[in-house]
Design a protein around this motif. Structure first.
Motif, PDB file in Angstrom:
ATOM      1  N   TYR A  51       5.351  16.015  -6.996  1.00  0.00           N
ATOM      2  CA  TYR A  51       4.071  15.760  -6.319  1.00  0.00           C
ATOM      3  C   TYR A  51       4.254  15.606  -4.811  1.00  0.00           C
ATOM      4  O   TYR A  51       3.542  16.232  -4.021  1.00  0.00           O
ATOM      5  CB  TYR A  51       3.430  14.497  -6.905  1.00  0.00           C
ATOM      6  CG  TYR A  51       2.151  14.085  -6.227  1.00  0.00           C
ATOM      7  CD1 TYR A  51       0.938  14.681  -6.551  1.00  0.00           C
ATOM      8  CD2 TYR A  51       2.155  13.092  -5.248  1.00  0.00           C
ATOM      9  CE1 TYR A  51      -0.234  14.298  -5.921  1.00  0.00           C
ATOM     10  CE2 TYR A  51       0.982  12.711  -4.615  1.00  0.00           C
ATOM     11  CZ  TYR A  51      -0.209  13.314  -4.950  1.00  0.00           C
ATOM     12  OH  TYR A  51      -1.365  12.946  -4.326  1.00  0.00           O
ATOM     13  N   HIS A  52       5.203  14.781  -4.404  1.00  0.00           N
ATOM     14  CA  HIS A  52       5.346  14.464  -2.980  1.00  0.00           C
ATOM     15  C   HIS A  52       6.043  15.574  -2.193  1.00  0.00           C
ATOM     16  O   HIS A  52       5.768  15.740  -0.998  1.00  0.00           O
ATOM     17  CB  HIS A  52       6.118  13.158  -2.807  1.00  0.00           C
ATOM     18  CG  HIS A  52       5.360  11.946  -3.252  1.00  0.00           C
ATOM     19  ND1 HIS A  52       4.208  11.511  -2.643  1.00  0.00           N
ATOM     20  CD2 HIS A  52       5.595  11.072  -4.275  1.00  0.00           C
ATOM     21  CE1 HIS A  52       3.764  10.431  -3.249  1.00  0.00           C
ATOM     22  NE2 HIS A  52       4.577  10.140  -4.244  1.00  0.00           N
ATOM     23  N   TYR A  67       2.276   1.663  -3.467  1.00  0.00           N
ATOM     24  CA  TYR A  67       1.227   2.145  -4.365  1.00  0.00           C
ATOM     25  C   TYR A  67       1.012   3.647  -4.182  1.00  0.00           C
ATOM     26  O   TYR A  67       0.920   4.402  -5.165  1.00  0.00           O
ATOM     27  CB  TYR A  67      -0.078   1.394  -4.097  1.00  0.00           C
ATOM     28  CG  TYR A  67      -1.242   1.886  -4.939  1.00  0.00           C
ATOM     29  CD1 TYR A  67      -1.443   1.403  -6.221  1.00  0.00           C
ATOM     30  CD2 TYR A  67      -2.124   2.846  -4.432  1.00  0.00           C
ATOM     31  CE1 TYR A  67      -2.503   1.860  -6.993  1.00  0.00           C
ATOM     32  CE2 TYR A  67      -3.185   3.312  -5.199  1.00  0.00           C
ATOM     33  CZ  TYR A  67      -3.362   2.812  -6.478  1.00  0.00           C
ATOM     34  OH  TYR A  67      -4.413   3.286  -7.243  1.00  0.00           O
ATOM     35  N   GLY A  68       0.940   4.089  -2.935  1.00  0.00           N
ATOM     36  CA  GLY A  68       0.756   5.515  -2.673  1.00  0.00           C
ATOM     37  C   GLY A  68       1.935   6.346  -3.120  1.00  0.00           C
ATOM     38  O   GLY A  68       1.777   7.515  -3.494  1.00  0.00           O
ATOM     39  N   GLN A 101      -1.537  12.503 -15.096  1.00  0.00           N
ATOM     40  CA  GLN A 101      -1.515  11.607 -16.249  1.00  0.00           C
ATOM     41  C   GLN A 101      -1.127  12.364 -17.511  1.00  0.00           C
ATOM     42  O   GLN A 101      -0.299  11.891 -18.302  1.00  0.00           O
ATOM     43  CB  GLN A 101      -2.881  10.942 -16.425  1.00  0.00           C
ATOM     44  CG  GLN A 101      -3.287  10.048 -15.269  1.00  0.00           C
ATOM     45  CD  GLN A 101      -4.741   9.621 -15.362  1.00  0.00           C
ATOM     46  OE1 GLN A 101      -5.416   9.826 -16.376  1.00  0.00           O
ATOM     47  NE2 GLN A 101      -5.257   9.027 -14.283  1.00  0.00           N
ATOM     48  N   ILE A 105       2.292   4.899  -7.674  1.00  0.00           N
ATOM     49  CA  ILE A 105       1.189   4.710  -8.600  1.00  0.00           C
ATOM     50  C   ILE A 105       0.052   5.702  -8.381  1.00  0.00           C
ATOM     51  O   ILE A 105      -0.509   6.251  -9.338  1.00  0.00           O
ATOM     52  CB  ILE A 105       0.636   3.264  -8.486  1.00  0.00           C
ATOM     53  CG1 ILE A 105       1.760   2.248  -8.670  1.00  0.00           C
ATOM     54  CG2 ILE A 105      -0.475   3.041  -9.502  1.00  0.00           C
ATOM     55  CD1 ILE A 105       2.433   2.306 -10.012  1.00  0.00           C
ATOM     56  N   ALA A 106      -0.293   5.945  -7.129  1.00  0.00           N
ATOM     57  CA  ALA A 106      -1.469   6.767  -6.811  1.00  0.00           C
ATOM     58  C   ALA A 106      -1.445   8.151  -7.452  1.00  0.00           C
ATOM     59  O   ALA A 106      -2.483   8.613  -7.952  1.00  0.00           O
ATOM     60  CB  ALA A 106      -1.625   6.879  -5.288  1.00  0.00           C
ATOM     61  N   PRO A 107      -0.306   8.875  -7.460  1.00  0.00           N
ATOM     62  CA  PRO A 107      -0.332  10.213  -8.075  1.00  0.00           C
ATOM     63  C   PRO A 107      -0.784  10.194  -9.527  1.00  0.00           C
ATOM     64  O   PRO A 107      -1.478  11.123  -9.979  1.00  0.00           O
ATOM     65  CB  PRO A 107       1.131  10.678  -7.954  1.00  0.00           C
ATOM     66  CG  PRO A 107       1.663   9.926  -6.784  1.00  0.00           C
ATOM     67  CD  PRO A 107       0.999   8.585  -6.840  1.00  0.00           C
ATOM     68  N   ALA A 109      -2.556   7.565 -10.935  1.00  0.00           N
ATOM     69  CA  ALA A 109      -3.857   6.900 -11.038  1.00  0.00           C
ATOM     70  C   ALA A 109      -5.007   7.801 -10.604  1.00  0.00           C
ATOM     71  O   ALA A 109      -6.119   7.693 -11.137  1.00  0.00           O
ATOM     72  CB  ALA A 109      -3.858   5.619 -10.203  1.00  0.00           C
ATOM     73  N   ASP A 110      -4.739   8.709  -9.676  1.00  0.00           N
ATOM     74  CA  ASP A 110      -5.821   9.486  -9.065  1.00  0.00           C
ATOM     75  C   ASP A 110      -6.045  10.849  -9.686  1.00  0.00           C
ATOM     76  O   ASP A 110      -7.109  11.443  -9.490  1.00  0.00           O
ATOM     77  CB  ASP A 110      -5.544   9.668  -7.562  1.00  0.00           C
ATOM     78  CG  ASP A 110      -5.534   8.349  -6.804  1.00  0.00           C
ATOM     79  OD1 ASP A 110      -6.068   7.364  -7.346  1.00  0.00           O
ATOM     80  OD2 ASP A 110      -4.982   8.305  -5.684  1.00  0.00           O
ATOM     81  N   GLU A 132       0.830  -1.207   0.000  1.00  0.00           N
ATOM     82  CA  GLU A 132       0.000   0.000   0.000  1.00  0.00           C
ATOM     83  C   GLU A 132       0.862   1.254   0.000  1.00  0.00           C
ATOM     84  O   GLU A 132       0.543   2.249  -0.664  1.00  0.00           O
ATOM     85  CB  GLU A 132      -0.909  -0.017   1.229  1.00  0.00           C
ATOM     86  CG  GLU A 132      -2.065   0.964   1.128  1.00  0.00           C
ATOM     87  CD  GLU A 132      -3.076   0.761   2.238  1.00  0.00           C
ATOM     88  OE1 GLU A 132      -3.524   1.778   2.776  1.00  0.00           O
ATOM     89  OE2 GLU A 132      -3.388  -0.400   2.565  1.00  0.00           O
TER      90      GLU A 132
END
Length: 291
Positions: free
Chosen positions: A249-250, A5-6, A19, A9-11, A13-14, A2
């Motif tokens: 992002y992070h 993923y966070g 994208q 992938i999450a940035p 995917a969400d 998890e």
């Protein structure tokens, strides 16, 4: 899992803007990085930086007339870049001045004119937008434009590949055996301008050349053959874009500089650990001395 993923992938995917930023930057790498390899092999790396500044007056003219609209700024930048590329190339071909000097002269004039034009109407925020771009604000129109530039670049490289490689290795030989010498040179300058205009949409005029040159420079420390060098440069560009966007992002950092700094990290690692890098050279030298 998890956590991973966070983190990775999450940035993407969400968020749709992430994208689009990822898709646009990957397309830029696909077209710009091979062009950067040829710029480096032709010892024209700084000419790429000059051309990046050369598109500024045209982009500024589009901004003055239509505001921060993609199509007018792109068309203006393309026209300005082609004028500067052809002008500098013609001066170097038909006068005693070398191409680096003529390119520097054209680029300095273009940069001054462009900054002056943006400053006449816009604010410092507008100037920063033009100079550094906004990869996180790419829309569908910009992605279509970048995709078209990538297609033109790849098709042109496929058609003129042998001539481009020959001109990198021995331009005088190419001109002596073929009439393609001068046309290929100007076609290549056109590809440089096209990819810088595409990069301008995402990274601005000051950073677009970074995505073109840093992966190419890093790939040079791993291989000597042109084809693998181009492929490796594209892969380094892909990795830099993904890492830069995640870092942006992070850590809440500007996305364009984060992408270029990620490519810079790969470049410095390649200097040290590449198969043709500094550490490998010292190891080989030490073995020869002790043998």
């Amino acid at each position: 899992m998890e956590f991973l993923y966070g983190l990775f992938i999450a940035p993407f995917a969400d968020f749709a803007f992430m994208q689009r930023a990822l898709f646009g930057s990957l397309m830029l790498s696909l077209g710009a990085c091979p062009v950067g390899v040829f710029l480096m092999l032709r010892r024209m790396s700084l000419s790429g930086d000059a051309m990046a500044h050369a598109i500024l007056p045209g982009a500024a003219a589009g901004f003055l007339l239509y505001g921060l609209e993609i199509l007018p700024m792109t068309v203006g930048g393309l026209i300005a870049g082609i004028i500067v590329a052809l002008g500098a190339g013609a001066v170097s071909r038909f006068t005693i001045q070398r191409e680096d000097a003529s390119m520097a002269a054209f680029y300095l004039i273009s940069l001054a004119v462009g900054v002056l034009m943006v400053s006449i109407r816009g604010s410092s925020v507008d100037l920063m937008h033009v100079l550094f771009g906004t990869v996180l604000a790419l829309n569908n129109e910009a992605l279509i434009l970048i995709g078209g530039i990538v297609v033109v670049t790849l098709v042109s490289l496929a058609i003129f590949w042998r001539a481009l490689v020959a001109e990198c290795l021995d331009p005088l030989f190419l001109r002596s055996v073929s009439c393609m010498g001068s046309p290929v040179h100007f076609i290549f300058l056109g590809l440089v301008v096209l990819n810088l205009v595409g990069g301008f949409q995402a990274l601005g005029t000051l950073l677009s050349v970074g995505l073109m040159m840093l992966p190419a420079a890093a790939a040079r420390f791993w291989t000597v053959r042109v084809e693998p060098m181009c492929v490796l440069a594209v892969l380094i560009g892909f990795a830099s874009c993904i890492a830069g966007l995640l870092l942006s992002y992070h850590a809440s950092l500007p996305s364009g500089p984060a992408i270029i700094l990620s490519a810079g990290v790969v470049y410095f690692c390649s200097i040290l650990f590449g198969s043709r890098g500094a550490l490998r050279a010292r190891i080989v030298h030490h073995r020869h001395r002790t043998a």
